[in-house]
Design a protein around this motif. Structure first.
Motif, PDB file in Angstrom:
ATOM      1  N   ASN A  57       0.863  -1.164   0.000  1.00 43.32           N
ATOM      2  CA  ASN A  57       0.000   0.000   0.000  1.00 43.32           C
ATOM      3  C   ASN A  57       0.905   1.221   0.000  1.00 43.32           C
ATOM      4  OD1 ASN A  57      -2.533   1.432   0.291  1.00 43.32           O
ATOM      5  ND2 ASN A  57      -1.951   1.830   2.399  1.00 43.32           N
ATOM      6  N   SER A  59       1.202   5.678  -0.370  1.00 39.38           N
ATOM      7  CA  SER A  59       0.531   6.965  -0.467  1.00 39.38           C
ATOM      8  C   SER A  59       0.655   7.458  -1.908  1.00 39.38           C
ATOM      9  CB  SER A  59       1.154   7.977   0.489  1.00 39.38           C
ATOM     10  OG  SER A  59       2.421   8.387   0.024  1.00 39.38           O
ATOM     11  N   SER A 101      -3.150  -5.789   6.670  1.00 39.91           N
ATOM     12  CA  SER A 101      -3.742  -4.664   5.935  1.00 39.91           C
ATOM     13  C   SER A 101      -4.362  -3.651   6.896  1.00 39.91           C
ATOM     14  CB  SER A 101      -4.792  -5.158   4.942  1.00 39.91           C
ATOM     15  OG  SER A 101      -4.192  -5.994   3.959  1.00 39.91           O
ATOM     16  N   SER A 102      -3.578  -3.269   7.867  1.00 42.01           N
ATOM     17  CA  SER A 102      -4.038  -2.401   8.953  1.00 42.01           C
ATOM     18  C   SER A 102      -3.854  -0.926   8.637  1.00 42.01           C
ATOM     19  CB  SER A 102      -3.291  -2.763  10.236  1.00 42.01           C
ATOM     20  OG  SER A 102      -1.889  -2.629  10.024  1.00 42.01           O
ATOM     21  N   TRP A 103      -3.908  -0.549   7.370  1.00 43.44           N
ATOM     22  CA  TRP A 103      -3.542   0.804   6.957  1.00 43.44           C
ATOM     23  C   TRP A 103      -4.542   1.857   7.425  1.00 43.44           C
ATOM     24  CZ3 TRP A 103       0.502  -1.601   6.123  1.00 43.44           C
ATOM     25  CH2 TRP A 103       0.586  -2.699   5.266  1.00 43.44           C
ATOM     26  N   TYR A 104      -5.711   1.441   7.901  1.00 41.62           N
ATOM     27  CA  TYR A 104      -6.744   2.376   8.318  1.00 41.62           C
ATOM     28  C   TYR A 104      -6.497   2.937   9.709  1.00 41.62           C
ATOM     29  CZ  TYR A 104      -8.174  -1.817  10.807  1.00 41.62           C
ATOM     30  OH  TYR A 104      -8.185  -2.925  11.603  1.00 41.62           O
ATOM     31  N   LYS A 105      -5.489   2.427  10.411  1.00 39.77           N
ATOM     32  CA  LYS A 105      -5.246   2.879  11.780  1.00 39.77           C
ATOM     33  C   LYS A 105      -3.755   3.061  12.012  1.00 39.77           C
ATOM     34  CE  LYS A 105      -4.512  -1.458  14.214  1.00 39.77           C
ATOM     35  NZ  LYS A 105      -3.206  -1.052  14.726  1.00 39.77           N
TER      36      LYS A 105
END
Length: 120
Positions: A57, A59, A101-105
């Protein structure tokens, strides 16, 4: 979990740097690894992340220029930074998390930062 980052420094715009980060301690807890950065006067932001299964992932600001990779046998994550720009100047932090896939936190584990300075 302890994370030890290295590889920062001063580079001219257009140049390249490679950051490395070695994890130690309770490494069985780790699934995701990644890199955040914090520029002067700005909030920390996710630069790139990678799961244990090598899903990545990025930016939008670094897509096509930076490459994240990991060597699970060495408990190490890398960030190859190419075509660097002055706006990439920041303190870069190695991170890890037990989730996938913990990219939300925000990650659970953080290393010390390593400074990357890109001169124009």
């Amino acid at each position: 979990v302890q994370l030890q980052a290295s590889g920062g420094g001063l580079v001219q715009a257009g140049g390249s740097l490679r950051l490395s980060c070695v994890a130690s301690g309770s490494i069985f807890r780790i699934n995701d690894m990644g890199w955040y950065r914090q520029a002067p006067g700005k909030q920390r932001e996710l630069v790139a992340g990678i799961t244990r299964g090598d899903s990545t992932n990025y930016s939008d600001s670094v897509k096509g220029r930076f490459i994240i990779s990991r060597d699970n046998a060495k408990n190490t994550v890398y960030l190859q930074m190419n075509r660097l720009k002055p706006e990439d100047t920041a303190v870069y932090y190695c991170t890890a998390d037990s989730l996938v896939s913990s990219w939300y936190k925000a990650p659970a584990y953080w290393g010390q930062g390593t400074l990357v300075t890109v001169s124009s």
